[in-house]
Design a protein around this motif. Sequence first.
Motif, short mmCIF file in Angstrom:
data_model
loop_
_atom_site.label_atom_id
_atom_site.label_comp_id
_atom_site.label_asym_id
_atom_site.label_seq_id
_atom_site.Cartn_x
_atom_site.Cartn_y
_atom_site.Cartn_z
N LYS A 1 -0.78 1.71 -10.00
CA LYS A 1 -1.16 2.12 -8.69
C LYS A 1 -1.99 3.59 -8.94
CE LYS A 1 -0.33 2.91 -3.94
NZ LYS A 1 0.73 3.25 -2.95
N ALA B 1 0.84 -1.30 0.09
CA ALA B 1 -0.16 0.11 0.23
C ALA B 1 0.86 1.33 0.01
CB ALA B 1 -0.80 -0.06 1.39
N GLY C 1 -11.75 -3.76 -3.75
CA GLY C 1 -10.48 -3.94 -3.29
C GLY C 1 -10.32 -5.40 -2.75
N ASP D 1 -11.32 -3.91 -8.38
CA ASP D 1 -10.63 -2.29 -7.99
C ASP D 1 -11.62 -1.48 -7.12
OD1 ASP D 1 -8.71 -0.31 -8.38
OD2 ASP D 1 -10.18 0.64 -10.37
N TRP E 1 -2.91 -4.45 -9.03
CA TRP E 1 -3.53 -3.07 -9.19
C TRP E 1 -4.36 -3.16 -10.39
CZ3 TRP E 1 1.52 -2.57 -7.07
CH2 TRP E 1 1.42 -1.87 -5.80
N LYS F 1 -7.92 2.41 -8.16
CA LYS F 1 -8.75 2.92 -7.09
C LYS F 1 -8.36 2.39 -5.54
CE LYS F 1 -13.04 4.04 -9.10
NZ LYS F 1 -12.85 4.12 -10.52
N ASN F 2 -8.17 0.92 -5.59
CA ASN F 2 -7.69 0.22 -4.63
C ASN F 2 -6.42 -0.76 -4.84
OD1 ASN F 2 -9.39 0.91 -2.19
ND2 ASN F 2 -11.04 0.51 -3.60
#
Length: 293
Positions: free
Chosen positions: A124, A116, A156, A153, A189, A128-129
């Motif tokens: 990335k 992250a 997640g 996405d 991603w 979105k996630n």
Amino acid sequence: MTAVARGPDIADLLAFYASAGVDEALEEQPLNRFAEAASKPPERASATVTPPTGENAALPRSTSLSCAGLGERQAAAPALRAPSATATVPDEQQAALARHLATTAATLDELRQHMAAFDGCNLKLTAKNLVFADGNPNAAVMLVGETPERDEDIEGLPFVGQSGRLLDRMLAAIGLDRTSAYIANVIPWRPPGNRTPTPHETEICRPFIERQIELVNPKMLVNLGGLSANILLGTTEAILRLRGNWRVHTTAAGIAIPAMPTLHPAYLLKNPAHKKLAWRDFLEVKAKLRTLG
Ligand code: URA
């Protein structure tokens, strides 16, 4: 009469963007990120990370990394630069940084935090996630898909869209579900417009999935689709040739994990006649599960 030159039709332009994979508007007004970056002094990092040693020692000072949430072990060391909003050029330094972050993650939670915080993969920027995983990390079977799509996405989580629903039915057919299987992707991603990731992007993401497999340490892997099989089994063979035969994924620590390459659920949705092939592969998985106890 003089011919009047006609400008590009807006519909044609949109069709061109869509075919190039540009399917999301990120801002109301276009921004020149390159000009913005050139005029901004670099920000300081809000937290710190251990500077890479060994193979990573050559990381450029401009390498950007957001470190919020990284563990104490890393937080005690001198800072690298803070993330910038500019597109990152995928390169060997980013792959080296990804390898460093992956290998220094001692747990799945830490790995998720490192991923992250990692800004070295262009995917990335438009995703979105982070799509890290779903299911039971103590399961005997780990399924590894390819790339998240729109639904994944947004949520997640891997395989929550149409192909995920088919995957759930395939798992149920051999007595498994998300409490008895662990699911991840080789690319965490979503590539814009679901395009195929570039070799650079793949190379940058590879250490993360390899470490994830190592930390889960499943009894067997199921590679869903050619990209997953090619990245994790070190082969360029086509999935229709690979599928149905046990292969081996060897971790960095030298642990050999049996792996069954099979057809991707999205492929099966388009080619339902091949579902019987995937069914055979899943029966192989069921049989091996029985022999391994
Ligand atoms: N396809 C994949 O390979 N992974 C997902 O998570 C969704 C679709």
